[in-house]
Enzyme design. Structure first.
Site, PDB file in Angstrom:
ATOM      1  N   HIS A  60      85.819  39.959 -21.400  1.00  0.00           N
ATOM      2  CA  HIS A  60      86.006  40.417 -20.595  1.00  0.00           C
ATOM      3  C   HIS A  60      87.349  41.221 -19.228  1.00  0.00           C
ATOM      4  O   HIS A  60      87.734  41.670 -18.161  1.00  0.00           O
ATOM      5  CB  HIS A  60      84.486  41.149 -19.014  1.00  0.00           C
ATOM      6  N   GLU A  90      79.003  53.487 -22.465  1.00  0.00           N
ATOM      7  CA  GLU A  90      79.405  54.372 -21.584  1.00  0.00           C
ATOM      8  C   GLU A  90      80.314  54.959 -21.933  1.00  0.00           C
ATOM      9  O   GLU A  90      81.777  54.410 -22.004  1.00  0.00           O
ATOM     10  CB  GLU A  90      79.460  53.941 -20.385  1.00  0.00           C
ATOM     11  N   TYR A 105      82.650  54.857 -11.184  1.00  0.00           N
ATOM     12  CA  TYR A 105      81.740  54.827 -12.108  1.00  0.00           C
ATOM     13  C   TYR A 105      80.317  53.751 -11.912  1.00  0.00           C
ATOM     14  O   TYR A 105      79.941  53.690 -13.365  1.00  0.00           O
ATOM     15  CB  TYR A 105      82.539  54.531 -13.758  1.00  0.00           C
ATOM     16  N   TYR A 150      71.086  40.555 -20.177  1.00  0.00           N
ATOM     17  CA  TYR A 150      70.800  40.055 -21.459  1.00  0.00           C
ATOM     18  C   TYR A 150      69.468  39.255 -21.634  1.00  0.00           C
ATOM     19  O   TYR A 150      68.926  39.363 -22.608  1.00  0.00           O
ATOM     20  CB  TYR A 150      72.135  38.723 -22.266  1.00  0.00           C
TER      21      TYR A 150
END
Length: 409
Positions: free
Chosen positions: A180, A276, A286, A297
């Site tokens: 990420h 999104e 957000y 998961y």
């Protein structure tokens, strides 16, 4: 909840001389079940938009191949392209598909997991200053790493290179994770640079997303030299990083400036469900990981299944099941009149190109393209509009390709 899926029917075969694949369009529906069927959208049309097939006939031309996990693409004046390869190489790709030797002069790049050389962008004044920018995973001596952005002067030629390379941004704090990193680069109309990032895919990083003295899960806005714009939303606020533009993001790998409004639009990865599409507005939150669509998961609801909370923005659109988005662009060209104004997004999991019809800030319909690429389906990592109005995509594998969509002959 019905989903949509595009099935392309192969027609006219493959022309080996130029790598052309011709497609006819045929309707289809994605019947995969939603991961979180009990979750309800916050407003009509927020998910599961109806399918609209445009029946545009196009050819897919292989422009270049043999790229190792290409990640980002930028067009140089004169028809060449800069393309990043995630293992740490930047290449110049000629119009005929010839690959240069790796561009020299880049700083060290951490290439484990999702890390590596990521996006690339030209300075808005590239014609006069020759500056390019790239995002990448950078390692520290203590074995932590982070998303970073560097810039340098690009020198083309038989042995292309970057001179005066300088890191102008580093995500903080640095963490021990290989996931990420984000990361897309987008220049606003005012010349400021948006940098998208992720939460680093570990619990320690997720816990930092809503903390304002850290940069995990934030989109940041900096000047082209790395300094902080004076009109950033949190400048001068004690205990808040002044780079922050918006927060509450999970892992943003798609970003583009809306050519009509000048606003930054982004698409970020959800977990199982909950990819999104957001309009990243100044100072807005957000929600991640406090509110989210989809499930973990491991099958558990995220945040107890809470999808809305006061003070946190709703996505303009979300997918459940996911497309695994990477790369996006607003189409403004003239080669495909039926697609003008559409938003295109690369699909990693779905191995196709997602086209969205927009009405203002809302998605009104969806179409899936490139489902049946030959010789096999390929993950779409990036999508860009070429200077001539063609649509270029990068395929994400060890023998990645640059493909170009052009009107069918």
């Amino acid at each position: 909840m019905s989903q949509t899926r595009f099935f392309g029917t192969l027609a006219l075969g493959l022309c080996a001389a130029v790598g052309v694949i011709a497609y006819a369009q045929q309707a289809g529906v994605d019947t995969r079940p939603a991961n979180a069927p009990d979750q309800k959208p916050a407003f009509a049309g927020q998910t599961d938009a109806p399918e609209r097939l445009t029946n545009v006939a196009f050819d897919v031309v292989t422009v270049a191949q043999g790229l190792e996990t290409p990640w980002g693409l930028a067009f140089l004046p004169g028809g060449k392209m800069l393309v990043t390869e995630k293992p740490g190489r930047l290449r110049v790709v000629a119009a005929d598909g010839t690959l240069s030797a790796p561009v020299a002069g880049l700083p060290p790049i951490a290439t484990r997991g999702q890390g590596g050389l990521l996006d690339v962008a030209l300075d808005p004044a590239f014609a006069t200053n020759q500056l390019i920018y790239w995002s990448f995973a950078e390692a520290r001596e203590d074995t932590t790493n982070h998303t970073a952005v560097a810039r340098g002067t690009f020198v083309d030629g038989a042995e292309p290179r970057v001179e005066h390379a300088q890191v102008i941004y580093r995500q903080a704090p640095s963490m021990r994770s290989n996931g990420h990193f984000g990361s897309r680069l987008a220049f606003g109309r005012d010349g400021t640079l948006f940098v998208t990032q992720g939460d680093r895919q570990i619990e320690a990083g997720r816990l930092l997303v809503q903390q304002m003295d850290t940069l995990q899960g934030k989109i940041v806005r900096i000047n082209s030299d790395g300094s902080i714009p004076k009109d950033n939303p949190f400048v001068g606020k004690e205990g808040v990083r002044p780079e922050i533009w918006s927060l509450g993001h999970r892992n943003v790998q798609a970003a583009a400036i809306n050519p009509t409004t000048g606003e930054l639009w982004e698409v970020e990865h959800g977990t199982r469900g909950g990819d999104e599409l957001n309009i990243a507005r100044k100072g807005k939150n957000y929600g991640w990981p406090v509110v989210a669509y989809g499930i973990e998961y491991q099958g558990k609801p995220i945040t107890g299944g809470i999808t809305a909370q006061d003070g946190m923005e709703q996505p303009a659109y979300y997918w459940d099941p996911v497309i695994a988005p990477s790369g996006m662009m607003f189409y403004t060209g003239n080669l495909f009149p039926a697609w003008k104004g559409s938003l295109f997004i690369g699909g990693l999991l779905t191995t196709n190109l997602v086209r969205l019809d927009l009405k203002g800030d809302r998605v009104v319909s969806e179409e899936r393209l490139l489902k049946d690429l030959q010789p096999k389906a390929e993950r779409i990592r990036d999508v860009r509009q070429g200077p001539e109005g063609a649509i270029y995509v990068l395929t994400d594998n060890a023998q990645g390709r640059i493909l170009k969509l052009v009107p069918k002959k």
